[in-house]
Motif scaffolding. Structure first.
Motif, short mmCIF file in Angstrom:
data_model
loop_
_atom_site.label_atom_id
_atom_site.label_comp_id
_atom_site.label_asym_id
_atom_site.label_seq_id
_atom_site.Cartn_x
_atom_site.Cartn_y
_atom_site.Cartn_z
N UNK A 189 10.06 -52.13 -96.00
CA UNK A 189 8.89 -51.93 -95.15
C UNK A 189 8.29 -53.26 -94.71
N UNK A 190 8.17 -54.18 -95.66
CA UNK A 190 7.56 -55.48 -95.35
C UNK A 190 8.45 -56.31 -94.43
N UNK A 191 9.77 -56.26 -94.63
CA UNK A 191 10.68 -56.98 -93.73
C UNK A 191 10.63 -56.41 -92.32
N UNK A 192 10.47 -55.10 -92.22
CA UNK A 192 10.37 -54.51 -90.89
C UNK A 192 9.10 -54.97 -90.19
N UNK A 193 8.08 -55.30 -90.97
CA UNK A 193 6.83 -55.76 -90.38
C UNK A 193 6.93 -57.19 -89.84
N UNK A 194 8.13 -57.77 -89.91
CA UNK A 194 8.35 -59.04 -89.22
C UNK A 194 8.53 -58.83 -87.72
N UNK A 195 8.56 -57.56 -87.31
CA UNK A 195 8.72 -57.23 -85.90
C UNK A 195 7.80 -57.98 -84.96
N UNK A 196 6.48 -58.10 -85.26
CA UNK A 196 5.59 -58.85 -84.37
C UNK A 196 5.99 -60.30 -84.17
N UNK A 197 6.62 -60.91 -85.18
CA UNK A 197 7.07 -62.29 -85.03
C UNK A 197 8.22 -62.36 -84.03
N UNK A 253 15.26 -61.28 -104.93
CA UNK A 253 14.76 -60.10 -105.65
C UNK A 253 15.51 -58.84 -105.25
N UNK A 254 16.19 -58.87 -104.10
CA UNK A 254 17.03 -57.77 -103.66
C UNK A 254 18.35 -58.34 -103.16
N UNK A 255 19.31 -57.46 -102.89
CA UNK A 255 20.62 -57.91 -102.45
C UNK A 255 20.56 -58.50 -101.04
N UNK A 256 21.56 -59.32 -100.74
CA UNK A 256 21.67 -59.89 -99.40
C UNK A 256 21.82 -58.81 -98.34
N UNK A 257 22.47 -57.71 -98.71
CA UNK A 257 22.64 -56.59 -97.78
C UNK A 257 21.29 -55.98 -97.42
N UNK A 258 20.41 -55.84 -98.41
CA UNK A 258 19.07 -55.30 -98.16
C UNK A 258 18.28 -56.22 -97.24
N UNK A 259 18.43 -57.53 -97.45
CA UNK A 259 17.73 -58.51 -96.60
C UNK A 259 18.27 -58.43 -95.16
N UNK A 260 19.59 -58.34 -95.03
CA UNK A 260 20.21 -58.25 -93.71
C UNK A 260 19.67 -57.05 -92.93
N UNK A 261 19.71 -55.87 -93.54
CA UNK A 261 19.23 -54.67 -92.86
C UNK A 261 17.72 -54.72 -92.63
N UNK A 262 16.99 -55.32 -93.57
CA UNK A 262 15.54 -55.42 -93.41
C UNK A 262 15.13 -56.30 -92.24
N UNK A 263 15.77 -57.47 -92.13
CA UNK A 263 15.48 -58.36 -91.00
C UNK A 263 15.92 -57.71 -89.69
N UNK A 264 17.08 -57.05 -89.73
CA UNK A 264 17.57 -56.37 -88.53
C UNK A 264 16.62 -55.24 -88.12
N UNK A 265 15.98 -54.61 -89.10
CA UNK A 265 15.01 -53.56 -88.77
C UNK A 265 13.79 -54.15 -88.09
N UNK A 266 13.44 -55.40 -88.44
CA UNK A 266 12.36 -56.08 -87.73
C UNK A 266 12.72 -56.35 -86.29
N UNK A 267 13.97 -56.76 -86.06
CA UNK A 267 14.46 -56.99 -84.69
C UNK A 267 14.48 -55.66 -83.92
N UNK A 268 14.95 -54.60 -84.59
CA UNK A 268 15.00 -53.28 -83.95
C UNK A 268 13.59 -52.79 -83.61
N UNK A 269 12.63 -53.06 -84.50
CA UNK A 269 11.25 -52.67 -84.24
C UNK A 269 10.69 -53.41 -83.03
N UNK A 270 11.07 -54.68 -82.88
CA UNK A 270 10.62 -55.46 -81.73
C UNK A 270 11.15 -54.83 -80.44
N UNK A 271 12.44 -54.46 -80.44
CA UNK A 271 13.03 -53.82 -79.26
C UNK A 271 12.36 -52.47 -79.01
#
Length: 311
Positions: A105-113, A155-173
């Protein structure tokens, strides 16, 4: 007047809280009941999309069907449904599946950036102090959130970070792309068809009637119902209805209840460990959202989706 504003505040807080709780419920289903992430995304989009379209039809909104007579809008709604709606839902749940709900959830909130960076590069503008502060808060928050203060481990796997950051990009789109569609056809039409299109697209690979083996129980069935109905349909409806009583800026600020709800519910109900540095990282990201929610005075910027994401 005061009672109407209070009603609006309660609606958006309840909607954001339900979004946060739905992430925790999804984590439980993935990790405890072995529910397929792809299957949950599919039924969530299909059922919620159908119900939103039915609601719009019952309200007498004729735009819900007229959109299919406009050739340019058809292409745009198909792109939004697949890349926007399905993109943001899939990446978000994939991050939960690989890690946990609070981090996702928090990684997805990188969307505004990502939105701010897009605008800076697209319109070749000089970043304002507000944008610089937002980016610094986002980087600082992400660092503490993912490392808990130690650079030697995540604190989480690299896969979780990858999808989380990508969800922020998806949220921006998802936020930037449908501006013209929303202005012309309205939220229920665009979001309803977007969900259904995304769900149908997902169904080609994961048909909703093909339920993979999982630990079926009354709890799991109730949680699936909660994610689909309360965590999507009702949360979205409450958020939209709140816009009748308070401003979009106020709903965006109160929408910060979502990550708080996700963190608190995950710690209490499924005992997700959350350290002091992660708490500080959470505060930084929420502060970033608050700073970013202030309207920019720059000209020549694209139309922005005022309504919150549906997840």
């Amino acid at each position: 007047m005061i009672m109407n504003r209070l009603k609006g505040f309660l609606m958006v807080i309840a909607g954001a809280g339900l979004w946060g709780l739905s992430g925790t419920a999804a984590q439980y289903l993935f990790q405890k009941d072995n529910i397929s992430m792809e299957w949950l995304v599919t039924i969530r989009l299909v059922i919620s999309g159908l119900l939103l379209i039915i609601m719009a039809t019952l309200k007498g909104d004729k735009r819900v069907w007229r959109i299919w007579r406009d050739k340019s809008s058809i292409i745009k709604i198909l792109i939004f449904g697949i890349l926007g709606m399905l993109g943001v839902q899939y990446t978000y749940f994939a991050s939960i599946d690989a890690g946990n709900a609070p981090i996702a959830t928090l990684l997805q909130y990188l969307g505004p950036v990502f939105i701010a960076l897009y605008i800076l590069f697209r319109y070749k503008t000089i970043p304002t102090l507000r944008e610089i502060i937002s980016i610094i808060l986002a980087l600082l928050g992400t660092y503490f959130l993912l490392t808990n203060g130690s650079v030697h481990s995540l604190t989480v796997s690299g896969k979780a970070v990858f999808w989380g950051v990508l969800s922020g990009v998806a949220l921006a789109f998802y936020t930037l792309y449908p501006g013209e569609l929303l202005k012309k056809w309205g939220s229920f039409t665009v979001i309803g068809w977007g969900m259904l299109i995304g769900g149908i697209g997902m169904s080609l690979k994961n048909p909703p009637w093909q339920i993979h083996q999982f630990h079926a129980s009354l709890t799991s069935l109730l949680l699936i119902g909660f994610v689909v109905l309360f965590g999507t349909l009702i949360a979205f409806y409450l958020y939209l209805e709140s816009l009748k009583y308070i401003s979009p800026k106020e709903t965006s600020l109160l929408g910060c209840m979502e990550p708080l709800s996700s963190v608190i519910s995950s710690v209490i109900f499924i005992h997700v460990p959350f350290g002091l540095y992660q708490t500080f990282g959470t505060i930084c990201i929420i502060a970033m959202v608050v700073v970013s929610s202030k309207k920019s005075k720059k000209k020549n910027q694209p139309l922005i989706l005022d309504e919150k994401k549906t997840g």
